[in-house]
Design an enzyme around this catalytic site. Sequence first.
Site, PDB file in Angstrom:
ATOM      1  N   CYS A  61       0.838  -1.208   0.000  1.00  0.00           N
ATOM      2  CA  CYS A  61       0.000   0.000   0.000  1.00  0.00           C
ATOM      3  C   CYS A  61       0.867   1.249   0.000  1.00  0.00           C
ATOM      4  CB  CYS A  61      -0.926  -0.014   1.208  1.00  0.00           C
ATOM      5  SG  CYS A  61      -2.030   1.410   1.272  1.00  0.00           S
TER       6      CYS A  61
ATOM      7  N   CYS B 186      -7.019  -3.853   6.510  1.00  0.00           N
ATOM      8  CA  CYS B 186      -8.124  -2.903   6.516  1.00  0.00           C
ATOM      9  C   CYS B 186      -9.238  -3.298   5.550  1.00  0.00           C
ATOM     10  CB  CYS B 186      -7.619  -1.516   6.164  1.00  0.00           C
ATOM     11  SG  CYS B 186      -6.892  -1.418   4.512  1.00  0.00           S
TER      12      CYS B 186
END
Lengths: 369, 418
Positions: free
Chosen positions: A110, A207
């Site tokens: 990410c 997440c």
Amino acid sequence: MKHLKAPEETTVVIAMSGGVDSSVAAALMVERGYQCIGIMMRLWAETGAGEGSMNKCCSVESMADARQVADQLGIPFYLINVEQPFKQNVVDFFIEGYSAGLTPNPCLACNRHIRFDYLLNYARKLGADYLVTGHHARTRRLDTGEIQLLKAVDERKDQSYVLSVMGQAELRDVLFPVGDFTKPVIRQMAAQWGLPIASKHDSMDLCFIADDDYRRFLQDWASHAMQPGPIVDRAGNVLGEHAGLPSYTIGQRKGLGIGGVGVPLFVLELDSTRNTLVVGRKEELGRTQLLAHHVNWTGDAAVAAGFAAQCKIRYRAQPVDCRLYPAPPDADETTVAVHFAEPLYGISPGQGAVFYDGDVCLGGGIIAR
Amino acid sequence: MKPFIYVDHAATTPVRPEVLEAMLPYFSAQYGNPSSTHSAGRKASVALTKARRTVAALLGAADREIIFTSGGTEGANAAIRGIALARRRQTGANRIITSAVEHHAVLHTVQDLATNYGFSATILPVDADGLVQAAEVERAIYADGDSSAPPSSGGPEPTGNPALAGNPALIGNPELAGNNVALVTVMYANNEVGTIQPVAQIGALCRRLGVPFHTDAVQAAATLPLDVDTLPVDALTISGHKIYGPKGVGILYVRSGVPFLPTQTGGAQEDNRRAGTENVPLIVGATKALELITQERDAERPRLRALRDRLIGAVLAELATARLTGSHTQRLDSLASFVINGVDAEALLIRLDLAGIGASSGSACTSGALRPSHVLEAMGIPSGRAAAQLRLSLGRSNTPEQVDYVVEQLVQGCRVAG
């Protein structure tokens, strides 16, 4: 030279999450007089997974919190849609990694592809001089102009491990204002400014997984990778059956379901080509070497062969003394051999190997073997 | 602070001072419930009656044909569900015909009736300009009308009698082709691209074939005439906040004699068609807004049209990759819409906002979800990350200087928002 510009003439984009760290980061930049723009990324989440099906990094509540903080600070705030790049570069990478018998770290992906590539370029496109995040880390400008990435003042909160993917081009354009403070001080500042002080989940590693159950997620999204198979020892003796390789991690001892062997057995290897879990005794687990590939150096150049450094083999691991040998024989430029003085247990391919020289994060790569 | 230039009047409009002033007494001073017997209730009831009479007169309708609602979405829901359900009960008609470019308030309501309530939906295609062809409506009405032959090129003989053509008593006549069609609903003007639909033609056709016709006039109300004496519609939906009135209030017109079942029950308000204590202040506000917009419409239209054409001309001249979407001729005076190739709409809108300009990409979106526009899709125009949809909708506050500034910033924004 933009680092010499007055704050009033410097535009910054702040990556906001609604949490305490990025809110304080935003408040600090506003207080220092910068021209601030708040941005929150809407990331990919499973649909139909209940709880509003939002990514935990950008739930409806977090969005409302971030928007309110921006309003309170008097700065513009925008939500941008990053679902597709996130799915491609983080979620698919996660699925493919587990399918290949690795233990992938999606936060590294990410930061590499989303925060310090997509978002950083987005900020540049909006005319910003810097991207500001609420990460716990610091940077230092050397006389040579090189920017060093340093651990946070609050070492327990240090996030330099997941920032090791940044190079000079990124570090030049990014600021980490909260890395100079300990967490209690940050909470204090938040309280003083009337910002939200509730710390959401401190770790949001997964997440995009609605229920935090990555095994269920892989079952739903990559059932081919979750097939039962044999548990064997190094000699090839079948000792039991595993429930799907992604359920295990190297160094794991509990939950193997193979009692009565007399000695404790540990996971040594996830062999995805044969869908086989290899186990063995502790002494078989210990390794004094690892090979990291896709290595990034935060500085201008790679270190010299034999450089004495410390290495972290997981986000939460302690740094261990090591020597670094960039570009070893039979490997490419971005591979580094890491030699340890003492054997290490639990070296997991797919996780990041991150190198330090004291407080300085030198860079890191992905553990290949 | 930079001055803020608002070119998003299709999303909402500011409440005019006159409207605010008209509303204010009805919050605290004249707070009565119109259904109450006492003097406070009477005052509210009188205000409500006055509002209803004013609206009816402005639309060329009768008082009892006006239903006050909570807005455009409720109006469309009440009209579509109310008429479709009543028609089915009355004649068994279970088909609903609409267009692919309707606002979701209409489209999702029709789809809901089809998915969950046993209706069958026909979603009509549009041409590249976003226009619904009346001939398509006619074909769709006949499509399932087994007893009647499909129309020849000219269609069945019109009655030739405008009085009869305007007679909704034809609805429910089993002799007519439209007998198994519960409702046709086509918007007056499109909210994303501003294309004005041939509602007069479609309405006349529906009359002739005995089908009730509803039009969503939410976007049209600010600039187009809404006289139901000349407009052959059986139901028409207006929203307060698109015409400089408050949010949370709408006006629904339903022609006398058109079958209608209330979807909100629990009181006798609005002649038993919309239960719930009337929102007197907002109704007064919407009425004042409709009054002002109707009075000023003829004078405001050419001004808006000149601004719009200045905007369209400059954008097309300055941005080689911009293309005007929607009809060039059948277009709202207030709305310019483009697709700009090689530009990301999200980044462009942020840049414009940072330059003090409030614009939008298609319709308003609450959660940051990125979906290609169903309107552009129906028109066969690709949009998305690599082709920005941009909607600039003008209003009372806009000036030629503002339009020039918007164009200047737009050109700059497109240069970097690729």
